[in-house]
Motif scaffolding. Structure first.
Motif, short mmCIF file in Angstrom:
data_model
loop_
_atom_site.label_atom_id
_atom_site.label_comp_id
_atom_site.label_asym_id
_atom_site.label_seq_id
_atom_site.Cartn_x
_atom_site.Cartn_y
_atom_site.Cartn_z
N PHE A 61 -4.62 -20.17 19.85
CA PHE A 61 -5.12 -19.60 18.61
C PHE A 61 -5.09 -18.07 18.66
N GLU A 62 -5.07 -17.50 17.47
CA GLU A 62 -5.16 -16.05 17.26
C GLU A 62 -6.30 -15.78 16.29
N ILE A 63 -7.03 -14.73 16.51
CA ILE A 63 -8.13 -14.35 15.61
C ILE A 63 -7.67 -13.14 14.79
N LYS A 64 -7.72 -13.27 13.48
CA LYS A 64 -7.26 -12.20 12.60
C LYS A 64 -8.37 -11.80 11.64
N ALA A 65 -8.42 -10.51 11.33
CA ALA A 65 -9.37 -10.00 10.35
C ALA A 65 -8.64 -9.84 9.03
N PHE A 66 -8.83 -10.79 8.12
CA PHE A 66 -8.16 -10.71 6.83
C PHE A 66 -8.68 -9.51 6.05
N GLY A 67 -7.78 -8.90 5.31
CA GLY A 67 -8.14 -7.69 4.58
C GLY A 67 -7.95 -6.44 5.41
N PHE A 68 -7.33 -6.57 6.59
CA PHE A 68 -7.19 -5.43 7.49
C PHE A 68 -6.33 -4.33 6.89
N HIS A 69 -5.29 -4.68 6.15
CA HIS A 69 -4.44 -3.66 5.55
C HIS A 69 -5.22 -2.85 4.51
N GLY A 70 -6.07 -3.54 3.76
CA GLY A 70 -6.91 -2.81 2.82
C GLY A 70 -7.86 -1.86 3.52
N TYR A 71 -8.37 -2.32 4.66
CA TYR A 71 -9.25 -1.46 5.46
C TYR A 71 -8.51 -0.22 5.94
N LEU A 72 -7.30 -0.41 6.47
CA LEU A 72 -6.51 0.73 6.95
C LEU A 72 -6.14 1.68 5.82
N ALA A 73 -5.79 1.11 4.67
CA ALA A 73 -5.45 1.94 3.52
C ALA A 73 -6.65 2.80 3.10
N ASN A 74 -7.83 2.20 3.09
CA ASN A 74 -9.03 2.96 2.72
C ASN A 74 -9.34 4.04 3.74
N ARG A 75 -9.09 3.75 5.03
CA ARG A 75 -9.31 4.78 6.05
C ARG A 75 -8.36 5.95 5.84
N LEU A 76 -7.10 5.64 5.53
CA LEU A 76 -6.12 6.70 5.28
C LEU A 76 -6.54 7.53 4.07
N LYS A 77 -6.96 6.86 3.02
CA LYS A 77 -7.40 7.56 1.81
C LYS A 77 -8.58 8.49 2.12
N GLU A 78 -9.55 7.98 2.89
CA GLU A 78 -10.72 8.78 3.24
C GLU A 78 -10.32 10.00 4.07
N ARG A 79 -9.42 9.80 5.03
CA ARG A 79 -8.99 10.91 5.88
C ARG A 79 -8.27 11.99 5.06
N LEU A 80 -7.41 11.55 4.14
CA LEU A 80 -6.66 12.51 3.32
C LEU A 80 -7.58 13.26 2.37
N GLU A 81 -8.53 12.54 1.76
CA GLU A 81 -9.43 13.21 0.82
C GLU A 81 -10.39 14.16 1.54
N LYS A 82 -10.67 13.88 2.81
CA LYS A 82 -11.47 14.81 3.60
C LYS A 82 -10.70 16.11 3.83
N GLU A 83 -9.37 15.99 3.99
CA GLU A 83 -8.52 17.17 4.18
C GLU A 83 -8.21 17.88 2.87
N LEU A 84 -8.44 17.19 1.75
CA LEU A 84 -8.12 17.75 0.43
C LEU A 84 -9.36 17.72 -0.47
N PRO A 85 -10.35 18.52 -0.17
CA PRO A 85 -11.58 18.50 -0.97
C PRO A 85 -11.30 18.83 -2.44
N GLY A 86 -11.94 18.08 -3.32
CA GLY A 86 -11.73 18.30 -4.75
C GLY A 86 -10.53 17.57 -5.32
N GLU A 87 -9.81 16.84 -4.48
CA GLU A 87 -8.63 16.09 -4.93
C GLU A 87 -8.89 14.59 -4.78
N GLN A 88 -8.14 13.80 -5.54
CA GLN A 88 -8.21 12.35 -5.44
C GLN A 88 -6.86 11.83 -4.97
N VAL A 89 -6.88 10.99 -3.94
CA VAL A 89 -5.65 10.48 -3.33
C VAL A 89 -5.43 9.03 -3.77
N PHE A 90 -4.20 8.72 -4.13
CA PHE A 90 -3.84 7.36 -4.53
C PHE A 90 -2.80 6.81 -3.56
#
Length: 221
Positions: free
Chosen positions: A136-165
């Motif tokens: 068996f393998e254990i997987k965390a479903f929704g992981f890509h969404g989690y990674l995408a949100n982390r990337l968005k948060e990191r970029l918006e931290k570097e770009l204050p006042g901007e919204q990243v899509f």
């Protein structure tokens, strides 16, 4: 050191709390192999939730006391919860804890050869159930969404006042997403100048916050 219910902020505080609840974790002496630093956001949330701390302790104690995993493997998995791949490592521990509660005997981190998996490099699977020899393998479903949100948060931290899509497709490998997150400062600098970038199937776009915004994404099951 007294750790308050809502005040665990550093790695060694988290380790001390877990070690106080588990002799197996105390014996790992994780504070000697994990450098002191503030907890990441995921580890912080786990550290300050009593129910999740108890789950971690039950999983570790169950793996060690039943001989389902080597001490080294359990130590590395718990170290990842505290300092590294928190999301994936905690999902793995939670999966093991559930299987243990089901009174199923298994072995973790099972190495299969190339001929076993019809692949060139073989594979290490999360576990093998003793009865019937089921892997068996254990997987965390929704992981890509989690990674995408982390990337968005990191970029918006570097770009204050901007919204990243993050648009078009999120169907990128874990390694690619991890690299994008690591490269967030450089990507943010490019976005500030160009306003959008294409990274494989993923389109990154930046805009000023507006009352109403429109963004789209493709999903391929």
């Amino acid at each position: 050191m007294t750790v308050t219910e809502s005040g665990i902020k550093k790695r060694h505080e988290f380790i001390a709390d877990l070690a106080a609840q588990s002799s197996a974790i105390a014996a790992m002496a994780l504070n000697k192999c994990i450098t002191e630093a503030p907890l990441g956001s995921d580890a912080f949330n786990l550290a300050n939730c009593a129910a999740h701390r108890r789950l971690i302790v039950r999983a570790v104690e169950g793996l060690v006391s039943n001989g389902f995993s080597s001490i080294d493997n359990v130590t590395n998995l718990l170290a990842n919860v505290i300092r590294g791949n928190t999301y994936g490592a905690f999902a793995e521990l939670a999966g093991y804890e559930w299987i243990i509660r089901c009174q199923v005997r298994f072995q973790t981190h099972t190495l299969l050869t190339a001929s076993d998996v019809l692949g060139t490099g073989g594979s290490t699977l999360d576990g093998r159930i003793e009865h019937g020899g089921i892997f068996f393998e254990i997987k965390a479903f929704g992981f890509h969404g989690y990674l995408a949100n982390r990337l968005k948060e990191r970029l918006e931290k570097e770009l204050p006042g901007e919204q990243v899509f993050l648009e078009e497709s999120w169907d990128l490998s874990y390694a690619t997403f991890s690299q994008l997150i690591s490269d967030a400062p450089a990507i943010a600098a490019d976005l500030k100048q160009k306003r959008f970038l294409q990274k494989g199937r993923l389109r990154l776009r930046v805009d000023v916050p507006k009352p109403v915004t429109v963004s789209s994404r493709l999903i391929e099951p």
